[in-house]
Design a protein around this motif. Structure first.
Motif, PDB file in Angstrom:
ATOM      1  N   LYS A   9       0.862  -1.186   0.000  1.00 17.49           N
ATOM      2  CA  LYS A   9       0.000   0.000   0.000  1.00 17.49           C
ATOM      3  C   LYS A   9       0.895   1.232   0.000  1.00 17.49           C
ATOM      4  CE  LYS A   9      -3.658   0.121   2.628  1.00 17.49           C
ATOM      5  NZ  LYS A   9      -4.520   0.280   3.843  1.00 17.49           N
ATOM      6  N   THR A  11       1.403   5.618  -0.706  1.00 14.79           N
ATOM      7  CA  THR A  11       0.755   6.919  -0.715  1.00 14.79           C
ATOM      8  C   THR A  11       1.766   7.978  -1.122  1.00 14.79           C
ATOM      9  OG1 THR A  11      -0.528   8.505   0.580  1.00 14.79           O
ATOM     10  CG2 THR A  11       1.209   7.359   1.729  1.00 14.79           C
ATOM     11  N   ALA A  15      -4.906   9.657  -1.831  1.00 10.64           N
ATOM     12  CA  ALA A  15      -5.462   8.429  -1.268  1.00 10.64           C
ATOM     13  C   ALA A  15      -4.467   7.291  -1.461  1.00 10.64           C
ATOM     14  CB  ALA A  15      -6.780   8.093  -1.951  1.00 10.64           C
ATOM     15  N   PRO A  16      -4.376   6.383  -0.504  1.00 12.86           N
ATOM     16  CA  PRO A  16      -3.461   5.240  -0.649  1.00 12.86           C
ATOM     17  C   PRO A  16      -3.832   4.372  -1.848  1.00 12.86           C
ATOM     18  CG  PRO A  16      -4.223   5.456   1.628  1.00 12.86           C
ATOM     19  CD  PRO A  16      -5.054   6.388   0.802  1.00 12.86           C
ATOM     20  N   VAL A  17      -2.819   3.794  -2.470  1.00  9.91           N
ATOM     21  CA  VAL A  17      -3.000   2.889  -3.608  1.00  9.91           C
ATOM     22  C   VAL A  17      -2.464   1.524  -3.205  1.00  9.91           C
ATOM     23  CG1 VAL A  17      -2.310   2.399  -5.978  1.00  9.91           C
ATOM     24  CG2 VAL A  17      -2.823   4.755  -5.293  1.00  9.91           C
ATOM     25  N   SER A  18      -3.283   0.489  -3.364  1.00  6.49           N
ATOM     26  CA  SER A  18      -2.868  -0.874  -3.047  1.00  6.49           C
ATOM     27  C   SER A  18      -2.536  -1.617  -4.322  1.00  6.49           C
ATOM     28  CB  SER A  18      -3.967  -1.614  -2.285  1.00  6.49           C
ATOM     29  OG  SER A  18      -4.147  -1.064  -0.999  1.00  6.49           O
ATOM     30  N   LEU A  29       2.641   5.625  -9.139  1.00  4.61           N
ATOM     31  CA  LEU A  29       3.456   5.922  -7.962  1.00  4.61           C
ATOM     32  C   LEU A  29       4.798   5.192  -7.969  1.00  4.61           C
ATOM     33  CD1 LEU A  29       0.816   5.939  -5.072  1.00  4.61           C
ATOM     34  CD2 LEU A  29       1.528   7.795  -6.595  1.00  4.61           C
ATOM     35  N   VAL A  51       7.362   8.755  -2.451  1.00  3.71           N
ATOM     36  CA  VAL A  51       6.273   7.876  -2.027  1.00  3.71           C
ATOM     37  C   VAL A  51       6.560   7.306  -0.641  1.00  3.71           C
ATOM     38  CG1 VAL A  51       7.242   5.791  -3.083  1.00  3.71           C
ATOM     39  CG2 VAL A  51       4.777   5.996  -2.822  1.00  3.71           C
ATOM     40  N   ARG A  52       5.497   7.007   0.081  1.00  7.48           N
ATOM     41  CA  ARG A  52       5.595   6.314   1.365  1.00  7.48           C
ATOM     42  C   ARG A  52       4.976   4.936   1.241  1.00  7.48           C
ATOM     43  NH1 ARG A  52       4.279  11.622   3.138  1.00  7.48           N
ATOM     44  NH2 ARG A  52       5.886  12.515   4.496  1.00  7.48           N
ATOM     45  N   GLU A  54       2.852   2.361   3.160  1.00  4.34           N
ATOM     46  CA  GLU A  54       1.942   2.285   4.307  1.00  4.34           C
ATOM     47  C   GLU A  54       1.855   0.867   4.866  1.00  4.34           C
ATOM     48  OE1 GLU A  54       0.386   4.841   5.661  1.00  4.34           O
ATOM     49  OE2 GLU A  54       1.037   6.337   4.201  1.00  4.34           O
ATOM     50  N   GLN A 172       9.671   8.796   3.581  1.00  7.22           N
ATOM     51  CA  GLN A 172       9.378   9.029   2.173  1.00  7.22           C
ATOM     52  C   GLN A 172      10.567   8.591   1.325  1.00  7.22           C
ATOM     53  OE1 GLN A 172       9.031  13.124   0.262  1.00  7.22           O
ATOM     54  NE2 GLN A 172       6.882  12.472   0.258  1.00  7.22           N
TER      55      GLN A 172
END
Length: 546
Positions: A9, A11, A15-18, A29, A51-52, A54, A172
């Motif tokens: 996941k 971000t 919004a987070p992307v899985s 991303l 990007v991070r 999660e 990040q």
């Protein structure tokens, strides 16, 4: 065992992307790859934008229905860790009253604050490594690095899945720079084959320190030590006829836990250097106990420097257990706190001259993560700091998540404290997995045996042969002595061996033979533990009732 896919996941401010990744998945991303190379599985990421991460997990297939046993390494030294049936339950603190847990910080020494315990059959978890076993064949799954975060392995026996979950933080990652997010080692073979291959992949050289014998004051006197008592025990250790090498002073020499530069002068009026010199003059190596990352609530250090300590989201001190007047964790990244730890270690090793240190409650350093650092990173950095502060000193780690200690301590506790009885009262068994228990200590010694002579030499805690001052039966004392001798690279007592009777001296001589044993196999069945080993050039087996 087969790696199926990973889930990540991400971000980047929105919004987070899985992403589900079987080989390679590209998104706006990042590009995430799942690489399978011989005996390892690797997850890499190349961000397209800053990007991070999660969340990150790797899902594997394992046939738990055909596996007779599963082992999952517990959170730290004291956490119960033994082979279990794949459909077993793992109990957390469900049975303990919440008010009791809060009052005594019973969740402070384990993983309960940041790990789910479903309390369902077949839903087990462990940290850094584990295995399934079918007879003499092992399927090992293990992390190849905890320096970017701890790896939690979770079983779901009903669905034949094993999940490796990687700890993440708010760091990040810059665009365009490929990073390795997770590396998991997978191997099948005999016990020796899979563990030798794992440590070869880790690149950790085998320890070069010798096995040692010794005395510690803890289970004989607990905190009620003084110079007179220790020198009396020293005479017994020196004259008993057994080749003890270390004489370790445990807790009780300081004014309060954490006040390491304040020796209790009512107990040690001549100071620690004088006692150290008496031990050395008797021909033994002096040892000293410290807990460098904790202070008790009543300590002068906490009263004078409250800013040195970790605090949670509410501003309360991060607590590490019910011991003393309450355990509070130092903030390892506070410059003044770190310098205090450095000065404590320098004073103990240089001014006082102790070249053998037992360092306890080390898990406290990583009980609360930072926004930019995971618990795994913190623990690895803390252990590297300790090692850098103690050149030429033999270290015995205790109360520590094990993998960050690999190759950095010479000896390491791999079980909980033994007790002065076998398994405590029934209501105590409802509490945390790190509780005092002779029975649990023995089982950890057996089922973490593979670490000895690979990561460090294992400390199974003490043996007790005296009949006085404890509720252990004669058979239980003999069981403790034998298993410690077979499994331990460190063999300590907490008796005055100078008053042993002839039978106890005979047991000591038998332990000397068992010290050279090589454990070949261990099986627990219906409360009976059977060990197969070689000793004195012969293969033997012994069974013990637990």
């Amino acid at each position: 065992m087969k790696a199926d896919f990973c889930t990540v996941k991400l971000t980047a401010g929105g919004a987070p992307v899985s992403l589900k990744v079987e080989t390679e998945t590209r998104s706006d991303l990042a590009t995430v790859c799942l690489l399978r190379e011989a005996d390892r599985v690797c997850v890499t990421m190349t961000p397209a934008v800053p990007v991070r991460v999660e969340a990150l997990s790797l899902t594997l297939t394992e046939d738990f229905q055909s596996a007779g046993h599963v082992f999952l390494n517990g959170w730290q030294s004291w956490t119960d860790s033994r082979e279990l049936p794949p459909d077993a339950k793992m109990r957390g603190l469900h049975a303990a009253p919440k008010a009791l847990v809060k009052k005594y910080a019973l969740d402070g020494s384990g993983d309960y604050r940041f790990t789910s315990y479903p309390n369902k059959k077949g839903r087990l978890h462990g940290w850094s490594y584990g295995y399934t076993r079918r007879g003499g064949r092992f399927s090992l799954f293990a992390s190849l690095s905890e320096k970017n975060g701890f790896t939690r392995f979770v079983t779901d026996a009903a669905h034949n899945t094993l999940t490796a979950e990687k700890e993440t933080c708010a760091r990040q990652y810059p665009a365009g720079e490929m990073v390795t997010l997770m590396e998991v080692f997978l191997a099948e073979g005999t016990e020796a084959e899979v563990f030798d291959r794992w440590f070869s992949a880790l690149g950790i050289p085998a320890p070069t320190v010798p096995p040692i014998t010794g005395y510690t004051s803890w289970y004989r006197h607990y905190q009620e030590i003084d110079e007179e008592k220790l020198l009396s025990d020293l005479r017994g250790v020196k004259t008993c006829g057994f080749p003890f090498e270390i004489f370790q002073i445990d807790d009780g020499w300081e004014e309060k836990v954490g006040d390491w530069l304040r020796v209790d002068k009512t107990k040690f009026p001549r100071g620690m250097r004088a006692v150290r010199d008496e031990i050395a003059e008797a021909g033994l190596e002096p040892g000293l106990w410290l807990a460098p990352f904790v202070c008790e609530r009543d300590s002068t250090v906490l009263r004078e420097h409250p800013d040195w300590f970790l605090r949670d989201e509410t501003g309360a001190y991060v607590t590490g257990g019910p011991n003393w007047s309450g355990v509070c964790a130092l903030d390892f990244y506070n410059d003044e706190a770190r310098e205090y730890v450095r000065e404590t270690l320098r004073t103990a090793t240089e001014d006082w001259g102790f070249k053998f240190l037992k360092l306890d409650f080390l898990y406290a350093a990583c009980q609360f993560p930072r926004p930019d650092k995971t618990r795994g990173e913190i623990m690895c950095e803390a252990m590297e700091f300790i090692r850098a502060c103690t050149p030429g000193v033999r270290l015995l780690g205790c109360g520590v998540p094990l993998m960050p200690a690999f190759g950095l301590v010479d000896y390491c506790r791999i079980g909980c404290d033994v007790g002065l009885d076998w398994d405590d009262k029934w209501w105590m068994r409802l509490l945390h997995r790190e509780r005092v228990s002779t029975k649990n200590s023995l089982l950890n010694s057996v089922f973490r045996r593979e670490l000895s002579s690979r990561a460090f030499l294992c400390d199974p805690d003490v043996f007790i042969l005296r009949a006085e001052g404890n509720a252990l039966t004669e058979t239980q004392r003999e069981t403790l002595a034998a298993i410690n001798a077979i499994c331990g690279g460190l063999l300590f007592t907490s008796d005055d061996p100078g008053v042993y009777n002839e039978k106890q001296k005979t047991l000591l001589r038998e332990m000397q033979v068992l010290r050279g044993a090589r454990l070949l196999d261990a099986r627990e069945d219906g409360g009976e533990l059977t060990l197969r080993f070689t000793a004195d050039g012969r293969e033997s087996s012994r069974s013990f009732q637990l």
